[in-house]
Design an enzyme around this catalytic site. Structure first.
Site, mmCIF file in Angstrom:
data_model
loop_
_atom_site.group_PDB
_atom_site.id
_atom_site.type_symbol
_atom_site.label_atom_id
_atom_site.label_comp_id
_atom_site.label_asym_id
_atom_site.label_seq_id
_atom_site.Cartn_x
_atom_site.Cartn_y
_atom_site.Cartn_z
ATOM 1 N N PHE A 241 0.813 -1.225 0.000
ATOM 2 C CA PHE A 241 0.000 0.000 0.000
ATOM 3 C C PHE A 241 0.845 1.272 0.000
ATOM 4 O O PHE A 241 0.368 2.342 0.349
ATOM 5 C CB PHE A 241 -0.968 0.003 1.196
ATOM 6 C CG PHE A 241 -1.639 -1.321 1.431
ATOM 7 C CD1 PHE A 241 -2.490 -1.830 0.478
ATOM 8 C CD2 PHE A 241 -1.387 -2.066 2.577
ATOM 9 C CE1 PHE A 241 -3.101 -3.065 0.667
ATOM 10 C CE2 PHE A 241 -1.990 -3.305 2.768
ATOM 11 C CZ PHE A 241 -2.850 -3.806 1.820
ATOM 12 N N THR A 652 -9.384 -9.154 -11.624
ATOM 13 C CA THR A 652 -8.552 -8.512 -10.606
ATOM 14 C C THR A 652 -8.846 -7.014 -10.519
ATOM 15 O O THR A 652 -8.693 -6.411 -9.458
ATOM 16 C CB THR A 652 -7.063 -8.765 -10.893
ATOM 17 O OG1 THR A 652 -6.803 -8.514 -12.279
ATOM 18 C CG2 THR A 652 -6.691 -10.204 -10.567
ATOM 19 N N LYS A 719 -5.088 2.840 -17.919
ATOM 20 C CA LYS A 719 -4.929 3.769 -16.802
ATOM 21 C C LYS A 719 -4.785 2.948 -15.527
ATOM 22 O O LYS A 719 -5.161 1.781 -15.479
ATOM 23 C CB LYS A 719 -6.159 4.670 -16.690
ATOM 24 C CG LYS A 719 -6.371 5.598 -17.882
ATOM 25 C CD LYS A 719 -7.643 6.417 -17.692
ATOM 26 C CE LYS A 719 -7.781 7.484 -18.752
ATOM 27 N NZ LYS A 719 -9.044 8.258 -18.595
ATOM 28 N N GLU A 723 -5.418 2.641 -7.048
ATOM 29 C CA GLU A 723 -5.629 3.646 -6.011
ATOM 30 C C GLU A 723 -6.943 4.404 -6.120
ATOM 31 O O GLU A 723 -7.433 4.956 -5.138
ATOM 32 C CB GLU A 723 -4.435 4.609 -5.999
ATOM 33 C CG GLU A 723 -3.203 3.906 -5.461
ATOM 34 C CD GLU A 723 -1.898 4.623 -5.723
ATOM 35 O OE1 GLU A 723 -1.423 5.309 -4.817
ATOM 36 O OE2 GLU A 723 -1.348 4.485 -6.826
HETATM 37 MO MO1 MOS Z 1 1.163 3.338 -3.816
HETATM 38 S S1 MOS Z 1 0.727 4.487 -2.184
HETATM 39 O O1 MOS Z 1 1.608 4.522 -4.908
HETATM 40 O O2 MOS Z 1 2.434 2.367 -3.331
#
Ligand code: MOS
Length: 756
Positions: A241, A652, A719, A723
């Site tokens: 993350f 996914t 794209k 996130e």
């Molecule tokens: Mo992600 S926060 O760009 O690893």
């Protein structure tokens, strides 16, 4: 399948494909970094500072040395100076977690490394280390005495246009409000581990990382080694993350320990240590001012942020770079300030800028909709634009309103009574809220090696990262579809810096970077096969135009329904058919290739291009239910729609969108790292007290993937999607809570006490 001469590679994608590594993961065969077997390791345990500011006055080590199994202890006294400062991605000194001096920058800083014969012995000995501190009163966060506030140093100038102050003054409808977002920690289930093994001058590092080549290059620099002598291995990463994106202080010390002992050394840091030896999402404060005409057109946009960072680092996320580009507006002013406190250095965490800053913008947009007595979806429509409001460039594609419209229809938004508190279900107040989601579309330079055998088996190698996103599968489907093979005929090898470099798995660039280079490698293979065929007397394509030939359905095919078997076509290329591809995205300087091999974070950023501005967009719709007596807030349902160009693998992709949406709910209602203001210390540094949503907190979430063809973002039209799902969700929840209760919550997370 009929012969398809289309040169549009985007039509290769979109078939739902289960993860090729799924079985390995659920059966335990997948090897995470600390699972790698090493011979006779010594075990390391970290000693971390119990104070947040001051100096180490001295150590009392006798009791530790006397512990059973004790081998050695590293401190600044015996090995300080052997490690160079830890460069952060922007090249700024960031040495808040190293052992180079007696200086203490923050609570939980690594101040000693104890080595012993087992994990338990090392832990025991570490607990016996006595530390004498010369402590000073620390500054914990925004309102603490002693913090230093300064304007941030932006990579590109802060967005500014026209006269935002004057336009705000004269605007007939205004909203002005302050918002705040809390500290958060990533808490990947896989802990922060490092295993180091030396073989003569060669160092191998097994460590979970989002940047194989970045870790390699970073450690070579810290230890003054030839990068050729450093290898990093991490076949699978158990969650990251952002927290495993940049080198942290611990790695060099474990390498040094292994050298001193002439023996492999293994570190598994504890959960609470992970809160201070790695990065986190810093708390923010924001001020937003929106001025609009009576028909809802924005005439003035102002967004200023304050972010906490450590004393030496200027790290900041500056999400105003994104928020200033969301809606058409002639007058724009933005600013960001960093607040230096006695804290460890923050870092990337899923949508680092957008998660906090879109909360400010999208909450303020909802407030503006109420001030205008206008539907919040219509407010977005009135201010939608296909042109970047800051730079005047076109968006490469922007399907924001199709996302709003499709999600609204599915959600039943037209049945909403806009009056706050108007909707009720028994003892529950019901509120519906929405918000925009977005994330810039980034792509980096990348390399890959691809081979194809006459029997139709392809193997692709690249130093990619499987951090849970399905990255092996993304590459496998690209190669399979581009070479006309089955997915199971493709072997993907990643997670090793001995393989060709790809960028950090961050900034949602991974799918775009790896699919584009993999596709390029496939084209090179196709060219070799086709080139050999048109020259061969025994081929049906003898003398044909090689550009018209395609690898499809396990055949070499061409116009006129002609084909020949793959084994014949591949064998004709002679020897082993293997290519090495490099893809440097258009617009990057030639130095980008060199940066790639040096492990630098070079990327074509969606907001930093000359030709277009590239973002993925989405829309969240949330139903919140607040109990009239207990004030408990529960999520009723969620519909989120996203348009993110070519969807490589819908299976996914769905997981990425949905998990992002869940984290957004968590950010709105659960998550916050509590900080002891006197000690500048994280209080809930464990998974029992750090509140996260469990299954019962998460309602049905419907994900809509809005089709979008983007000709300009990159050749495959891909794209990022890792996130975007989290962005805007915190605001959608707060907006729904307002609609349910009439209470505008501007400080996250939203808790029972805010709703009394
Ligand atoms: Mo992600 S926060 O760009 O690893």
């Amino acid at each position: 399948m009929a012969y398809d001469a289309s040169d549009d590679p985007r039509q290769l994608f979109g078939r739902p494909t289960p993860r090729i590594d799924g079985v390995a993961k659920v059966t335990g065969a997948a090897r995470y970094a600390s699972d790698e077997p090493v011979a006779n390791p010594a075990y390391a345990y970290l000693v971390t500072s119990a104070v947040a500011r001051g100096r180490v006055a001295g150590f009392d080590l006798d009791q530790a040395r006397a512990a059973p199994g004790f081998i050695d202890v590293l401190t600044h006294e015996n090995v300080g100076g052997q490690v160079k400062t830890n460069p952060d991605p922007a090249g700024k000194p960031d040495n808040t977690t190293t052992l180079e001096s007696d200086k203490i920058w923050h609570d939980g800083q690594i101040i000693a490394v104890v080595l012993a014969e087992s994990f338990e012995a090392a832990r025991d000995a570490a607990h016996r280390v006595g530390v004498r501190y010369a402590a000073e009163a620390p500054s914990a966060s925004f309102d603490s005495p002693g913090v230093q506030v300064e304007a941030h140093k932006p990579q590109t100038p802060d967005a500014k246009k026209g006269d935002a102050a004057g336009a705000f003054e004269g605007a007939p409808v205004k909203v002005e409000a302050r918002y705040s977002t809390p500290t958060q920690h990533h808490n990947p289930i896989e802990l922060f581990t490092t295993t180091c093994v030396w073989d003569g001058p060669k160092l191998t590092i097994y460590e979970p990382t989002q940047s194989m080549w970045g870790l390699k290059g970073g450690l070579a620099k810290q230890l003054s080694l030839d990068p050729k002598d450093v290898r990093t291995v991490s076949r699978f990463v158990g969650g990251a993350f952002g927290s495993k994106g940049s080198p942290t202080g611990r790695t060099a010390w474990i390498a040094l320990a292994a050298k001193r002992l002439n023996r492999p050394v293994k570190l598994i840091a504890s959960r609470d240590q992970g809160f201070t030896i790695a990065t986190y999402r810093a708390e923010t404060r924001q001020q937003v001012k929106l001025g609009a005409t009576r028909d809802g057109k924005l005439v003035s946009f102002f967004h200023e942020g304050w972010e906490v960072t450590s004393r030496p680092s200027g790290y900041n996320v500056a999400g105003v770079e994104t928020t200033a580009r969301m809606y058409a507006c002639p007058n724009i002013a933005t600013a960001v300030n960093v607040v230096h406190a006695d804290r460890n250095t923050p870092g990337f965490m899923r949508a680092p800028p957008e998660t906090p800053y879109m909360f400010g913008l999208e909450s303020a947009m909802d407030e503006l909709a109420y001030a205008l007595n206008m539907d919040p979806v219509e407010l977005r429509r009135v201010n939608d634009t296909q042109t970047d409001p800051v730079d005047g460039r076109p968006f490469s594609s922007r399907s924001l309103m199709p996302c709003f419209d499709q999600a609204a229809a599915r959600f039943g938004w037209s049945r909403r009574d806009p009056k706050p508190g108007a909707m009720r279900d028994g003892d529950w107040q019901v509120g519906w809220g929405c918000a925009t989601a977005c994330y810039p579309s980034n792509i980096g330079p990348a390399a890959a090696r691809l081979s194809l055998t006459p029997s139709g088996k392809a193997a692709i190698q690249l130093a990619g990262h499987e951090i849970g996103t399905g990255a092996y599968t993304t590459v496998a489907v690209t190669v399979a579809h581009a070479l006309g093979l089955k997915v199971e005929d493709v072997t993907v090898t990643m997670g090793d810096s001995d393989l060709p470099p790809v960028p950090v798995a961050g900034g949602s660039n991974n799918a775009a970077s790896t699919t584009n280079v993999a596709y390029k490698a496939c084209q090179m293979v196709r060219d070799r096969v086709a080139g050999a065929a048109v020259k061969a007397q025994d081929s049906p394509f003898h003398g044909a135009d090689p550009a018209a030939l395609r690898l499809q359905d396990g055949l070499l095919r061409g116009p006129g329904n002609l084909s020949e078997p793959l084994d014949k076509a591949v064998a004709r290329t002679g020897g082993r058919l293997e290519v090495y591809a490099e893809n440097i995205p258009a617009g990057l300087p030639p130095s980008a290739a060199q940066g790639l091999y040096e492990g630098k974070m070079v990327m074509s950023r969606g907001t930093g291009r000359k030709d277009v501005t590239a973002f993925a967009f989405g829309a969240h719709f949330v139903e919140m239910r607040v109990h009239v007596r207990t004030r408990e807030a529960r999520v009723g349902r969620v519909v989120s729609a996203f348009a993110a160009g070519t969807i490589v693998n819908p299976t996914t992709a769905h997981s990425q969108f949905m998990s992002g949406a869940i984290w957004g709910l968590s950010a709105a209602l659960h998550e916050a790292t509590e900080i002891d203001a006197d000690a500048a210390r994280y209080v809930n540094d464990n998974l029992a007290d750090y509140l996260l949503p469990v299954n019962a907190d998460v309602p049905p979430i419907e994900i809509i993937m809005v089709p979008e063809k983007d000709d300009r973002v990159n050749p495959l039209g891909v794209k990022g999607i890792g996130e975007i799902g989290i962005t805007g969700m915190n605001a959608a929840v707060a907006n729904a809570v307002f609609h349910a209760t009439g209470k505008r919550i501007r400080d996250l997370p939203i808790r029972v006490e805010h709703l009394l």
